[in-house]
Design a protein around this motif. Structure first.
Motif: not given
Length: 170
Positions: A126-133
């Motif tokens: 975890t996490p299984d998805q990383i979305n970053t700005t």
């Protein structure tokens, strides 16, 4: 009699497996996205070994365990792009529901204490998805490799504030 032998054989086989190992995998897909895209991604594991280098967007397969007894993996993810602030995030392993509850019903102590802890199937990353700005860099000056950093006055130690001089007025 034949039915009893068959049932006994099935019971022995079931007691030698772990529930999470039956329904889980040793690896897990992790999706990494950034805004802006085409940022460099570097993933390092808990032993400081580089396990992935690429750019966003990407999906990587990461091991959930290190192969040792109860040896869950952890990863540090660095995402960087020139002109933008670097982001660093952690990915950690935690026991999943199949390991915790499934072994109570199906796997028994052998699954709970031996099979699942060695295979790594007992973990989820975890996490299984990383979305970053990636935020824009505060300020920089590429003349001669010098760099300018802007900080708030309240973040400057009092001992250094006495040495500050006003160089312009807005």
């Amino acid at each position: 009699m034949k039915l009893v032998k068959c049932a006994a054989a099935l019971a022995i086989i079931a007691s030698m497996t772990g529930c999470a190992s039956i329904v889980g995998d040793k690896d897990q897909s992790i999706t990494i996205n950034s805004t802006p895209s085409k940022a460099q991604v570097l993933i390092i594991d808990e032993t400081s070994k580089e396990v992935f280098a690429g750019e966003t967007p990407t999906t990587v397969q990461l091991r959930k365990a290190d192969g040792s007894y109860f040896g869950g993996k952890s990863y540090t993810v660095h995402i960087a792009k020139e002109g933008f602030q670097e982001r660093t995030m952690m990915i950690n392993s935690t026991p999943n529901g199949w390991y915790i509850g499934g072994n109570l019903v199906f796997g028994g102590l052998i699954g709970w204490l031996i099979v699942d802890p060695f295979t790594g199937a007992m973990y989820n990353l975890t996490p299984d998805q990383i979305n970053t700005t990636l935020g824009e860099s505060v300020a920089s000056n590429d003349n001669g490799g010098n760099e300018i950093n802007l900080v708030l006055l309240q973040d400057v130690p009092a001992s250094l504030q006495d040495e500050m001089a006003l160089i312009g007025h807005i």
